[in-house]
Design an enzyme around this catalytic site. Structure first.
Site, PDB file in Angstrom:
ATOM      1  CG  ASP A   2     -26.183 -64.857  -7.275  1.00  0.00           C
ATOM      2  OD1 ASP A   2     -25.949 -64.738  -6.018  1.00  0.00           O
ATOM      3  OD2 ASP A   2     -25.761 -65.490  -8.739  1.00  0.00           O
ATOM      4  CG  HIS A  19     -26.113 -63.734   3.308  1.00  0.00           C
ATOM      5  ND1 HIS A  19     -26.719 -64.372   2.097  1.00  0.00           N
ATOM      6  CD2 HIS A  19     -24.668 -64.378   3.739  1.00  0.00           C
ATOM      7  CE1 HIS A  19     -25.136 -64.719   1.661  1.00  0.00           C
ATOM      8  NE2 HIS A  19     -24.252 -65.147   1.960  1.00  0.00           N
ATOM      9  CD  GLU A  49     -23.533 -77.729  -5.984  1.00  0.00           C
ATOM     10  OE1 GLU A  49     -24.988 -77.274  -5.640  1.00  0.00           O
ATOM     11  OE2 GLU A  49     -23.952 -79.191  -6.246  1.00  0.00           O
ATOM     12  CG  LEU A 113     -47.506 -68.842  -1.607  1.00  0.00           C
ATOM     13  CD1 LEU A 113     -47.509 -68.956  -2.914  1.00  0.00           C
ATOM     14  CD2 LEU A 113     -46.423 -68.082  -1.218  1.00  0.00           C
TER      15      LEU A 113
HETATM   16  C1  FPP Z   1     -26.607 -66.169  -3.600  1.00  0.00           C
HETATM   17  O1  FPP Z   1     -26.158 -65.537  -3.118  1.00  0.00           O
HETATM   18  C2  FPP Z   1     -27.403 -66.306  -2.315  1.00  0.00           C
HETATM   19  C3  FPP Z   1     -27.149 -67.279  -0.524  1.00  0.00           C
HETATM   20  C4  FPP Z   1     -26.470 -68.043  -1.399  1.00  0.00           C
HETATM   21  C5  FPP Z   1     -27.988 -67.839   0.151  1.00  0.00           C
HETATM   22  C6  FPP Z   1     -29.585 -66.503  -0.121  1.00  0.00           C
HETATM   23  C7  FPP Z   1     -30.311 -66.734   1.242  1.00  0.00           C
HETATM   24  C8  FPP Z   1     -30.267 -65.326   1.252  1.00  0.00           C
HETATM   25  C9  FPP Z   1     -31.940 -64.994   0.877  1.00  0.00           C
HETATM   26  C10 FPP Z   1     -30.878 -65.331   2.897  1.00  0.00           C
HETATM   27  C11 FPP Z   1     -31.938 -65.783   3.843  1.00  0.00           C
HETATM   28  C12 FPP Z   1     -32.664 -66.946   2.857  1.00  0.00           C
HETATM   29  C13 FPP Z   1     -33.569 -66.876   4.155  1.00  0.00           C
HETATM   30  C14 FPP Z   1     -35.505 -67.556   3.291  1.00  0.00           C
HETATM   31  C15 FPP Z   1     -34.341 -66.779   5.340  1.00  0.00           C
HETATM   32  P1  FPP Z   1     -24.167 -64.579  -2.900  1.00  0.00           P
HETATM   33  O2  FPP Z   1     -24.008 -64.440  -1.762  1.00  0.00           O
HETATM   34  O3  FPP Z   1     -23.828 -65.785  -3.473  1.00  0.00           O
HETATM   35  O4  FPP Z   1     -23.802 -63.039  -4.036  1.00  0.00           O
HETATM   36  P2  FPP Z   1     -22.768 -63.353  -4.549  1.00  0.00           P
HETATM   37  O5  FPP Z   1     -22.514 -64.002  -5.415  1.00  0.00           O
HETATM   38  O6  FPP Z   1     -22.952 -61.522  -4.926  1.00  0.00           O
HETATM   39  O7  FPP Z   1     -21.700 -63.086  -4.049  1.00  0.00           O
END
Ligand code: FPP
Length: 215
Positions: A2, A19, A49, A113
């Site tokens: 997050d 991201h 979601e 892993l």
């Molecule tokens: C949550 O942070 C993150 C996500 C919903 C996406 C996670 C994706 C990645 C880490 C990159 C792609 C993954 C891979 C495996 C290549 P948020 O966007 O909700 O952040 P915020 O709460 O600060 O808005």
């Protein structure tokens, strides 16, 4: 994982830049876990979601996942990493579904892993699908049979759950498998999370006394 969006906002960047940076951290943490001898690492990359996000952000995440899987194959093979996906893949594009299946089959015999990506994953959805499968097969409702029908069938339960960005919630992640997980909530946004932060968490985990309901 997050905090990608807030990491980007702090820098006056688009959420998508967060991201992209987050994907680099996925690579670093995965290689570190492989080197440490960790057997399973599950990363929550897209929840059931997350479809409610703006269309452009969802499209960006889909492309990023596909690009990541394509570029990662050599690294998986060099580091003996097996790749598995959990979640309902049927909602993804044919091309992403193909890339996921190809990565799973190519790495299937790797013994180090297991990197698990939770994609279009929600624990409530997973349990519902498992119970449906159980009923279709005409199996008795038992803990063992439910476990065998979960996406994580054959995987061990979660030992360590880490959530970054200061939020203290489980957000529909592995509700069944986390029954006795040790939880760690760290303030850092995911793009700032490092292998040293993981080492600190593991050191702390080793010191915790786990009783699993016993005394
Ligand atoms: C949550 O942070 C993150 C996500 C919903 C996406 C996670 C994706 C990645 C880490 C990159 C792609 C993954 C891979 C495996 C290549 P948020 O966007 O909700 O952040 P915020 O709460 O600060 O808005």
């Amino acid at each position: 994982m997050d905090g990608n969006g807030r990491w980007a906002k702090e820098r006056n960047l688009k959420r998508t830049a967060g991201h992209e940076e987050g994907a680099k951290v996925v690579r670093e943490i995965t290689q570190h876990c492989a080197a440490l001898g960790v057997k399973y690492l599950t990363l929550y990359a897209f929840s059931t979601e997350n479809w409610n996000r703006p269309k452009l952000e969802v499209e960006f995440l889909m492309k990023l996942l596909e690009k990541y899987l394509k570029s990662e194959l050599d690294i998986y093979m060099q580091n003996d990493i097996r790749f598995r996906a959990i979640g309902d893949m049927s909602k993804f594009s044919k091309s992403l579904q193909k890339q996921i299946a190809l990565t799973e089959s190519t790495t299937a015999k790797n013994k180090g892993l297991t990197q698990v990506l939770a994609l279009n994953y929600g624990s409530q959805d997973e349990i519902t699908r498992a119970v449906k499968r159980l009923t279709q097969k005409g199996l008795e409702i038992s803990q063992e049979n439910i476990e065998a029908c979960l996406d994580t069938a054959g995987f061990p339960d979660v030992d360590i759950l880490i959530r970054t960005s200061g939020e203290v919630r489980i957000s529909n992640f592995m509700l069944w498998q986390c029954a006795y997980a040790e939880m760690f909530f760290v303030q850092k946004f995911w793009p700032n999370f490092t292998k040293y932060d993981l080492d600190d968490i593991i050191d702390d985990f080793i010191k915790r006394e786990r009783r699993f309901g016993g005394v």
